[in-house]
Each structure stands twice: as C-alpha cells, then as structure tokens.
Design a protein around this motif. Structure first.
Motif, PDB file in Angstrom:
ATOM      1  N   ASP A 201     -43.370  -0.433  27.238  1.00  0.00           N
ATOM      2  CA  ASP A 201     -44.662  -1.088  27.803  1.00  0.00           C
ATOM      3  C   ASP A 201     -45.023  -2.214  27.182  1.00  0.00           C
ATOM      4  O   ASP A 201     -45.698  -3.188  27.502  1.00  0.00           O
ATOM      5  CB  ASP A 201     -45.725  -0.162  27.769  1.00  0.00           C
ATOM      6  N   ARG A 202     -44.528  -2.271  25.689  1.00  0.00           N
ATOM      7  CA  ARG A 202     -44.846  -3.711  24.927  1.00  0.00           C
ATOM      8  C   ARG A 202     -43.783  -4.423  25.453  1.00  0.00           C
ATOM      9  O   ARG A 202     -42.536  -4.354  24.541  1.00  0.00           O
ATOM     10  CB  ARG A 202     -44.957  -3.351  23.465  1.00  0.00           C
ATOM     11  N   GLU A 203     -43.702  -5.434  26.128  1.00  0.00           N
ATOM     12  CA  GLU A 203     -42.488  -6.355  26.644  1.00  0.00           C
ATOM     13  C   GLU A 203     -42.420  -7.671  25.914  1.00  0.00           C
ATOM     14  O   GLU A 203     -41.240  -7.865  25.950  1.00  0.00           O
ATOM     15  CB  GLU A 203     -42.688  -6.489  28.129  1.00  0.00           C
ATOM     16  N   THR A 204     -43.360  -8.183  25.590  1.00  0.00           N
ATOM     17  CA  THR A 204     -42.977  -9.647  25.137  1.00  0.00           C
ATOM     18  C   THR A 204     -44.135  -9.531  23.557  1.00  0.00           C
ATOM     19  O   THR A 204     -45.211  -8.786  23.461  1.00  0.00           O
ATOM     20  CB  THR A 204     -43.619 -10.782  25.811  1.00  0.00           C
ATOM     21  N   ALA A 205     -43.692 -10.680  22.778  1.00  0.00           N
ATOM     22  CA  ALA A 205     -44.404 -11.014  21.626  1.00  0.00           C
ATOM     23  C   ALA A 205     -45.485 -11.848  21.795  1.00  0.00           C
ATOM     24  O   ALA A 205     -46.151 -12.344  20.819  1.00  0.00           O
ATOM     25  CB  ALA A 205     -43.257 -11.561  20.558  1.00  0.00           C
ATOM     26  N   LEU A 206     -45.991 -12.203  23.037  1.00  0.00           N
ATOM     27  CA  LEU A 206     -46.959 -12.973  23.337  1.00  0.00           C
ATOM     28  C   LEU A 206     -48.192 -12.457  22.840  1.00  0.00           C
ATOM     29  O   LEU A 206     -48.650 -11.207  23.241  1.00  0.00           O
ATOM     30  CB  LEU A 206     -47.238 -13.328  24.658  1.00  0.00           C
ATOM     31  N   PRO A 207     -49.306 -13.071  22.160  1.00  0.00           N
ATOM     32  CA  PRO A 207     -50.342 -12.357  21.606  1.00  0.00           C
ATOM     33  C   PRO A 207     -51.202 -12.101  22.770  1.00  0.00           C
ATOM     34  O   PRO A 207     -51.286 -12.603  23.779  1.00  0.00           O
ATOM     35  CB  PRO A 207     -50.928 -13.299  20.744  1.00  0.00           C
ATOM     36  N   ASP A 208     -52.122 -11.154  22.488  1.00  0.00           N
ATOM     37  CA  ASP A 208     -53.065 -10.483  23.376  1.00  0.00           C
ATOM     38  C   ASP A 208     -54.080 -11.680  24.075  1.00  0.00           C
ATOM     39  O   ASP A 208     -54.628 -12.494  23.164  1.00  0.00           O
ATOM     40  CB  ASP A 208     -53.755  -9.450  23.083  1.00  0.00           C
ATOM     41  N   GLY A 209     -54.021 -11.822  25.046  1.00  0.00           N
ATOM     42  CA  GLY A 209     -54.889 -12.893  25.859  1.00  0.00           C
ATOM     43  C   GLY A 209     -54.321 -14.480  25.416  1.00  0.00           C
ATOM     44  O   GLY A 209     -55.273 -15.262  25.785  1.00  0.00           O
ATOM     45  N   ALA A 210     -53.270 -14.604  25.273  1.00  0.00           N
ATOM     46  CA  ALA A 210     -52.657 -15.848  24.962  1.00  0.00           C
ATOM     47  C   ALA A 210     -52.306 -16.295  26.524  1.00  0.00           C
ATOM     48  O   ALA A 210     -51.717 -15.557  27.401  1.00  0.00           O
ATOM     49  CB  ALA A 210     -51.580 -16.050  23.947  1.00  0.00           C
ATOM     50  N   LEU A 211     -52.140 -17.593  26.289  1.00  0.00           N
ATOM     51  CA  LEU A 211     -51.793 -18.196  27.691  1.00  0.00           C
ATOM     52  C   LEU A 211     -50.472 -19.328  27.371  1.00  0.00           C
ATOM     53  O   LEU A 211     -50.728 -20.179  26.915  1.00  0.00           O
ATOM     54  CB  LEU A 211     -52.826 -19.157  28.236  1.00  0.00           C
ATOM     55  N   ILE A 212     -49.487 -18.934  28.298  1.00  0.00           N
ATOM     56  CA  ILE A 212     -48.372 -19.755  28.031  1.00  0.00           C
ATOM     57  C   ILE A 212     -48.679 -21.234  28.730  1.00  0.00           C
ATOM     58  O   ILE A 212     -49.191 -21.541  29.919  1.00  0.00           O
ATOM     59  CB  ILE A 212     -47.149 -19.223  29.034  1.00  0.00           C
ATOM     60  N   THR A 213     -48.347 -22.179  28.062  1.00  0.00           N
ATOM     61  CA  THR A 213     -48.647 -23.552  28.418  1.00  0.00           C
ATOM     62  C   THR A 213     -47.381 -24.443  28.785  1.00  0.00           C
ATOM     63  O   THR A 213     -47.275 -25.337  29.851  1.00  0.00           O
ATOM     64  CB  THR A 213     -49.624 -24.394  27.237  1.00  0.00           C
ATOM     65  N   ALA A 214     -46.245 -23.882  28.065  1.00  0.00           N
ATOM     66  CA  ALA A 214     -44.865 -24.908  28.500  1.00  0.00           C
ATOM     67  C   ALA A 214     -43.595 -24.134  27.873  1.00  0.00           C
ATOM     68  O   ALA A 214     -43.744 -23.091  27.104  1.00  0.00           O
ATOM     69  CB  ALA A 214     -45.080 -26.263  27.855  1.00  0.00           C
ATOM     70  N   VAL A 215     -42.799 -24.486  28.424  1.00  0.00           N
ATOM     71  CA  VAL A 215     -41.300 -24.177  27.862  1.00  0.00           C
ATOM     72  C   VAL A 215     -40.601 -25.270  27.395  1.00  0.00           C
ATOM     73  O   VAL A 215     -40.505 -26.282  28.251  1.00  0.00           O
ATOM     74  CB  VAL A 215     -40.525 -23.231  28.824  1.00  0.00           C
ATOM     75  N   THR A 216     -40.396 -25.330  26.241  1.00  0.00           N
ATOM     76  CA  THR A 216     -39.387 -26.374  25.753  1.00  0.00           C
ATOM     77  C   THR A 216     -38.101 -26.140  25.753  1.00  0.00           C
ATOM     78  O   THR A 216     -37.639 -25.146  25.124  1.00  0.00           O
ATOM     79  CB  THR A 216     -39.918 -26.951  24.205  1.00  0.00           C
ATOM     80  N   VAL A 217     -37.131 -27.076  26.231  1.00  0.00           N
ATOM     81  CA  VAL A 217     -35.899 -26.895  26.248  1.00  0.00           C
ATOM     82  C   VAL A 217     -35.074 -28.002  25.576  1.00  0.00           C
ATOM     83  O   VAL A 217     -35.315 -29.105  26.002  1.00  0.00           O
ATOM     84  CB  VAL A 217     -35.243 -26.990  27.592  1.00  0.00           C
ATOM     85  N   PRO A 218     -34.598 -27.660  24.404  1.00  0.00           N
ATOM     86  CA  PRO A 218     -34.016 -28.814  23.547  1.00  0.00           C
ATOM     87  C   PRO A 218     -32.850 -29.242  24.260  1.00  0.00           C
ATOM     88  O   PRO A 218     -32.080 -28.874  25.043  1.00  0.00           O
ATOM     89  CB  PRO A 218     -33.645 -28.118  22.261  1.00  0.00           C
ATOM     90  N   ALA A 219     -32.576 -30.610  23.659  1.00  0.00           N
ATOM     91  CA  ALA A 219     -31.330 -31.338  23.804  1.00  0.00           C
ATOM     92  C   ALA A 219     -30.048 -30.356  23.665  1.00  0.00           C
ATOM     93  O   ALA A 219     -29.911 -30.010  22.449  1.00  0.00           O
ATOM     94  CB  ALA A 219     -31.249 -32.735  23.609  1.00  0.00           C
ATOM     95  N   VAL A 220     -29.046 -30.099  24.589  1.00  0.00           N
ATOM     96  CA  VAL A 220     -28.003 -29.365  24.010  1.00  0.00           C
ATOM     97  C   VAL A 220     -26.673 -30.112  24.885  1.00  0.00           C
ATOM     98  O   VAL A 220     -26.857 -30.067  26.027  1.00  0.00           O
ATOM     99  CB  VAL A 220     -28.159 -27.753  24.612  1.00  0.00           C
ATOM    100  N   LYS A 221     -25.927 -30.378  24.091  1.00  0.00           N
ATOM    101  CA  LYS A 221     -24.871 -31.345  24.530  1.00  0.00           C
ATOM    102  C   LYS A 221     -23.962 -30.367  25.784  1.00  0.00           C
ATOM    103  O   LYS A 221     -23.621 -31.024  26.715  1.00  0.00           O
ATOM    104  CB  LYS A 221     -23.969 -31.841  23.316  1.00  0.00           C
ATOM    105  N   ALA A 222     -23.715 -29.303  25.283  1.00  0.00           N
ATOM    106  CA  ALA A 222     -22.865 -28.451  26.193  1.00  0.00           C
ATOM    107  C   ALA A 222     -23.541 -28.238  27.457  1.00  0.00           C
ATOM    108  O   ALA A 222     -22.981 -27.553  28.514  1.00  0.00           O
ATOM    109  CB  ALA A 222     -22.483 -27.033  25.366  1.00  0.00           C
ATOM    110  N   ALA A 223     -24.984 -27.983  27.512  1.00  0.00           N
ATOM    111  CA  ALA A 223     -25.631 -27.671  28.659  1.00  0.00           C
ATOM    112  C   ALA A 223     -25.512 -28.654  29.903  1.00  0.00           C
ATOM    113  O   ALA A 223     -25.556 -28.182  30.870  1.00  0.00           O
ATOM    114  CB  ALA A 223     -27.092 -27.857  28.337  1.00  0.00           C
ATOM    115  N   GLY A 224     -24.925 -29.983  29.487  1.00  0.00           N
ATOM    116  CA  GLY A 224     -24.709 -30.823  30.926  1.00  0.00           C
ATOM    117  C   GLY A 224     -23.377 -30.380  31.610  1.00  0.00           C
ATOM    118  O   GLY A 224     -23.110 -30.627  32.666  1.00  0.00           O
ATOM    119  N   ARG A 225     -22.712 -29.409  30.775  1.00  0.00           N
ATOM    120  CA  ARG A 225     -21.666 -28.666  31.581  1.00  0.00           C
ATOM    121  C   ARG A 225     -21.835 -27.325  31.578  1.00  0.00           C
ATOM    122  O   ARG A 225     -21.348 -26.621  30.691  1.00  0.00           O
ATOM    123  CB  ARG A 225     -20.209 -29.171  31.013  1.00  0.00           C
TER     124      ARG A 225
END
Length: 334
Positions: A201-225
């Motif tokens: 039942d404890r599914e994520t490490a997000l603190p209680d009451g916290a609000l996700i504001t964004a997801v950052t995806v770093p530059a990854v050379k391989a990701a273009g392919r």
C-alpha cells in the motif's frame, strides 16, 4: 461514492495547506484514475483540492538540452511537443499507446506517474487486497494472475504498474520534483516507486501531502534514437502485457550507451540495468543481445499462469534492440 468537499485553488502554497489541514484530502488534476477509483469505492477522499488552475502545465528546456514537463501538462501536449518527439521519441510513442485521445486530453504528467494498479482484486472491494487493506492478503497469487508480475514481486502483492509513460522516463533517468510544506524536493524516478516488500500500500517515496510540480528529463544522447514497443491483449487501448523502452548509441561498432526498461512485468517500471551492462562497451551482435536479455530475466519468478511473459519479454527486448541497431546501420550478425 461518498460525499466529499471540493476546493479549487490557483496557488501552490494554498493547495498544500488545504491538503495538510484535512485528513483524507487529495489533489485532483485530470482525475482519469482517481475519479474511477472513487466510483468503485476504492478511494474515498474527504476533500478534493483541484489544482488544474495552477501554472504547472508548461513544457520547458533545461540548460543541458533536457526538458521539464510540468505536472499538469496533459499527456496529449507532451506527446505532441516537437522537442519530445525529436529528443525522446520513445516517450511520445509510449503516451500515444497508453490511452485514447479523450483520456490523453485530460490525463496529466503527475497523475500518470501516480496512477494505481489495475489489478482486478484491487478494484473489487468485495475481495481482499494488501494494497487496499494492508494485511488482508493477495488472492491473485493463487487466482487470476496471467497478466501479473514476474519480477520483484512478493507474497504480499503480484500486481503490475500500469503507466506506459513511466517506462521510457525511468530509462532516461527522469527526476520527479515536488513542493511540500517544508520546501521543495526531488526524487529520481528510479527511487520514486517503492519495492513491494511487505507493505504494497506504500507505493511511492513522495512525502505525505507533497505535490508533484514537474518531471525533469535530462539530455541523453541515446534517447534521440529510441523506441517504445507494447504488447497488449487487444489492438485498442489496453494496459501492457509486456512493454519495452529502448535507446541506443552505437559508434564505430561499439555500444557507447544503451537504455532499457520494461513495463508490465513488475510493481514498478523495471529498469533493465543488467541487460544494459551486458551490452554496453562491446559490439552489438545478435548473440550479445540475446545474452543480455537472458541476464536480465534470470531473476524472473513466474507464477502458475504467466510464465509466457518471460519469453515475451526476452523476444521483445531482442526485437526492439535489433531494430534500433538496424536504424543506426550498426547491426551485426557476428
């Protein structure tokens, strides 16, 4: 569905306080998962705090050429963004394979990552389920489990994580950013989902009451392919039986970087690090691709009715990596 209070806010600080002050309060964005669970009686929040008016829907750039996906950006907006399609094609493909256009227009980045399992025992309140009622049991182990986990499960839960979007995001080392009453924080997606353990039942490490504001995806050379391939039980929109996100950077016949992640095989998106290590730094031959898949899946523990997923996952890894290799002109039959 039980009665609940409803508030809309356009300020992050107010949203955090509204949730913190009321036990059982939940944030509401697209609502494509939460509202369904409320109708089924699985979720019963006393208060919904509507965050759709928060300015968290932008898709922006990072200094290194990566992207910041706002938490309330819709799945449709992310999939259609030319920067996502150009730099992270597997991410766009995963979103488009994940749901119908109507759902993508409502579903959000943050909500997608937080969606809960689609296990039939979880959504049926007449059945026991350790995710819904800790300690009540997991009837799927001896029951209907043909589409359940083969990796990382325990006797407490064998359900799989439903997100398509999360699979390429974990392959690309995405980071979840959030705001809490005590300040901002960040969690790598690889650490965001907790192992099943004895408290599913404890599914994520997000603190209680916290609000996700964004997801950052770093530059990854391989990701273009990169590519996302999904096998499902019907041609229309359905959750993955097994899926693979793969990215490849091959130069002068040597694998410089490879990213692999699996969906539909575990309680969380499964980063195939053993397979990556087996491929990185050497030639990309059919034998090495097959051996890398076998190394990753050696830990699989299929149940009575889902051993087919081991073969399916192996074949899918081999097919997608081989296709990417052919696209680079670096395919070898040696």
């Amino acid at each position: 569905m039980r009665e609940f209070a409803y508030r809309r806010t356009s300020r992050i600080d107010e949203a955090l306080h509204l949730v913190a002050r009321h036990e059982g309060a939940r944030f509401l964005a697209g609502g494509t998962n939460l509202v369904d669970l409320m109708k089924a009686g699985v979720e019963s929040p006393a208060r919904l705090v509507d965050i759709r008016s928060l300015t968290l829907d932008e898709i922006g750039e990072t200094p290194d050429g990566g992207l910041v996906l706002g938490a309330t950006a819709t799945n449709s907006a992310v999939a259609a963004d030319p920067r996502v399609r150009g730099r992270y094609p597997a991410l766009s493909q995963a979103i488009l394979l994940g749901a119908s256009g109507q759902l993508r227009n409502m579903a959000t980045v943050g909500g997608n990552l937080l969606q809960r399992t689609r296990c039939a025992y979880f959504t049926d309140t007449s059945e026991p389920c350790n995710r819904r009622v800790p300690g009540s049991g997991c009837p799927a182990i001896d029951g209907a489990h043909h589409n359940h986990a083969i990796l990382g499960w325990t006797r407490h839960c064998v359900a799989t994580h439903p997100s398509d979007m999360a699979v390429p995001l974990i392959a690309f080392d995405a980071v979840v950013r959030y705001e809490a009453l005590d300040g901002p924080g960040a969690i790598p997606l690889s650490e965001f989902y907790l192992p099943v353990g004895d408290r599913p039942d404890r599914e994520t490490a997000l603190p209680d009451g916290a609000l996700i504001t964004a997801v950052t995806v770093p530059a990854v050379k391989a990701a273009g392919r990169s590519r996302y391939r999904k096998v499902r039980e019907r041609a229309s929109y359905a959750f993955a039986t097994v899926s693979v996100a793969a990215a490849l950077d091959v130069r002068d016949g040597v694998v410089q970087d490879v990213r692999l992640a699996l969906g539909g095989v575990a309680s969380r998106p499964w980063r195939a690090r053993l397979a990556e290590s087996a491929l990185r730094g050497g030639p990309l031959t059919a034998e090495r691709i097959s051996a890398a898949a076998d190394v990753e899946l050696a830990a699989a523990e299929p149940l009575r009715d889902n051993a087919y997923k081991v073969t399916l996952a192996r074949n899918l890894i081999e097919a997608v990596v081989t296709e990417l290799a052919a696209d680079t002109g670096e395919e070898s039959n040696g």
